[in-house]
Design a protein around this motif. Structure first.
Motif, PDB file in Angstrom:
ATOM      1  N   LEU A  87       0.833  -1.198   0.000  1.00 24.45           N
ATOM      2  CA  LEU A  87       0.000   0.000   0.000  1.00 24.45           C
ATOM      3  C   LEU A  87       0.872   1.255   0.000  1.00 24.45           C
ATOM      4  N   TRP A  88       0.385   2.294  -0.678  1.00 27.91           N
ATOM      5  CA  TRP A  88       1.165   3.525  -0.721  1.00 27.91           C
ATOM      6  C   TRP A  88       1.401   4.093   0.675  1.00 27.91           C
ATOM      7  N   GLU A  89       0.400   4.033   1.549  1.00 24.65           N
ATOM      8  CA  GLU A  89       0.591   4.570   2.900  1.00 24.65           C
ATOM      9  C   GLU A  89       1.679   3.817   3.668  1.00 24.65           C
ATOM     10  N   LYS A 135       1.741   6.885 -16.998  1.00 20.11           N
ATOM     11  CA  LYS A 135       0.422   7.277 -17.468  1.00 20.11           C
ATOM     12  C   LYS A 135      -0.519   6.088 -17.320  1.00 20.11           C
ATOM     13  N   LEU A 136      -1.707   6.356 -16.779  1.00 22.54           N
ATOM     14  CA  LEU A 136      -2.635   5.287 -16.435  1.00 22.54           C
ATOM     15  C   LEU A 136      -4.065   5.649 -16.826  1.00 22.54           C
ATOM     16  N   PRO A 137      -4.882   4.639 -17.066  1.00 22.22           N
ATOM     17  CA  PRO A 137      -6.333   4.893 -17.171  1.00 22.22           C
ATOM     18  C   PRO A 137      -6.931   4.888 -15.766  1.00 22.22           C
ATOM     19  N   ALA A 138      -8.141   5.353 -15.631  1.00 21.82           N
ATOM     20  CA  ALA A 138      -8.843   5.240 -14.342  1.00 21.82           C
ATOM     21  C   ALA A 138      -9.100   3.765 -14.055  1.00 21.82           C
ATOM     22  N   SER A 155      -2.926   6.523  -6.680  1.00 25.99           N
ATOM     23  CA  SER A 155      -2.184   5.771  -5.660  1.00 25.99           C
ATOM     24  C   SER A 155      -1.241   4.763  -6.311  1.00 25.99           C
ATOM     25  N   TYR A 156      -1.724   4.075  -7.352  1.00 27.78           N
ATOM     26  CA  TYR A 156      -0.868   3.127  -8.069  1.00 27.78           C
ATOM     27  C   TYR A 156       0.319   3.860  -8.690  1.00 27.78           C
ATOM     28  N   ALA A 161       5.999   5.051  -9.250  1.00 25.43           N
ATOM     29  CA  ALA A 161       7.045   6.066  -9.397  1.00 25.43           C
ATOM     30  C   ALA A 161       8.061   5.976  -8.272  1.00 25.43           C
ATOM     31  N   ALA A 162       7.577   5.808  -7.033  1.00 26.67           N
ATOM     32  CA  ALA A 162       8.494   5.686  -5.895  1.00 26.67           C
ATOM     33  C   ALA A 162       9.371   4.450  -6.044  1.00 26.67           C
TER      34      ALA A 162
END
Length: 246
Positions: A87-89, A135-138, A155-156, A161-162
């Motif tokens: 998870l990003w968090e 670049k992403l779709p919803a 969030s993805y 990127a990180a």
């Protein structure tokens, strides 16, 4: 950044201070009424290139040093039972104090003009930065509404990127191998280095620097080449900050 170098010339060569040399030339040229503007501009451009090159080198050195401190992140997220992910968090909580310790900051830009574009920007205290864009779709999976679909993709994008900028890894929550992979010896060495960095960063006087330098060299076998890069860099900073001015 060469305190230990300066204090132990038998172990390290003296570096060239190109930036200071160019500044000296610029200063003399500025004082010369016969110096033309074009020459001054060329000198300033040369100085800027040297600064940019040094900033990039500092960025690369600190990024390499930081790699061993970055943790593997547990994968608590589940994508419709297909796979797990960090998870990003969890990623953000794990990496923020480490980024700060090594002089980095991670930020993001988002652009919704053509789909969803998330750009990660890794900035360094030297002024250098690197960035990457995905670049992403919803993401409408799991019956998300329109807002949730965009937030999920953002969030993805941050996770991607990180991970790309920092070479992050993740592991399953029930994978005990990651908990035991790092040996006690490695943890002790890293903790010792961290404490010496704190000591060096707290030095305010040159006589204190000399005393602490003797102690750290003794702690690493009396040879400056045994110092971890982070410790060596910290004592270099202490030397430059406290050395008597001419």
């Amino acid at each position: 950044m060469n305190a230990v170098v300066a204090a132990a010339p038998d172990n390290y060569p003296q570096p060239r201070n190109e930036g200071a040399t160019i500044l000296s030339v610029i200063s003399r040229a500025a004082a010369d009424p016969n110096c033309d503007i074009e020459k001054m501009e060329r000198l300033m451009q040369m100085h800027e290139r040297i600064q940019e090159r040094q900033a990039a080198a500092d960025f690369a050195a600190d990024l390499a040093e930081m790699q061993d401190a970055l943790p593997s992140i547990g994968e608590r997220g589940k994508a419709a039972g297909r796979y797990t992910y960090a998870l990003w968090e969890d990623i953000n909580t794990a990496i923020k104090p480490i980024l700060k310790r090594f002089g980095f900051a991670l930020s993001f830009r988002t652009d919704f003009a053509d789909g969803i574009a998330v750009t990660g920007v890794l900035s360094h205290k030297s002024g250098h930065r690197e960035e990457t864009t995905i670049k992403l779709p919803a993401d409408p999976s799991g019956n998300k509404n329109a807002v949730q679909a965009v937030a999920s993709s953002v969030s993805y994008g941050k996770r991607y990127a990180a991970g790309a900028l920092l070479n992050l890894t993740s592991h399953g929550e029930d994978d005990d191998a990651f908990a035991t992979a790092e040996t006690e010896e490695k943890r002790a060495e890293r903790e010792k280095a961290r404490k010496w960095v704190e000591v060096a960063d707290g030095v305010k006087a040159h006589d204190v620097y000399k005393a602490k330098k003797a102690e750290v060299l003794a702690d690493y076998g009396g040879n400056a080449s045994n110092l971890p890069p982070s410790v060596r860099a910290a004592f270099n900073r202490a030397f430059n900050a406290t050395r008597p001015k001419d």
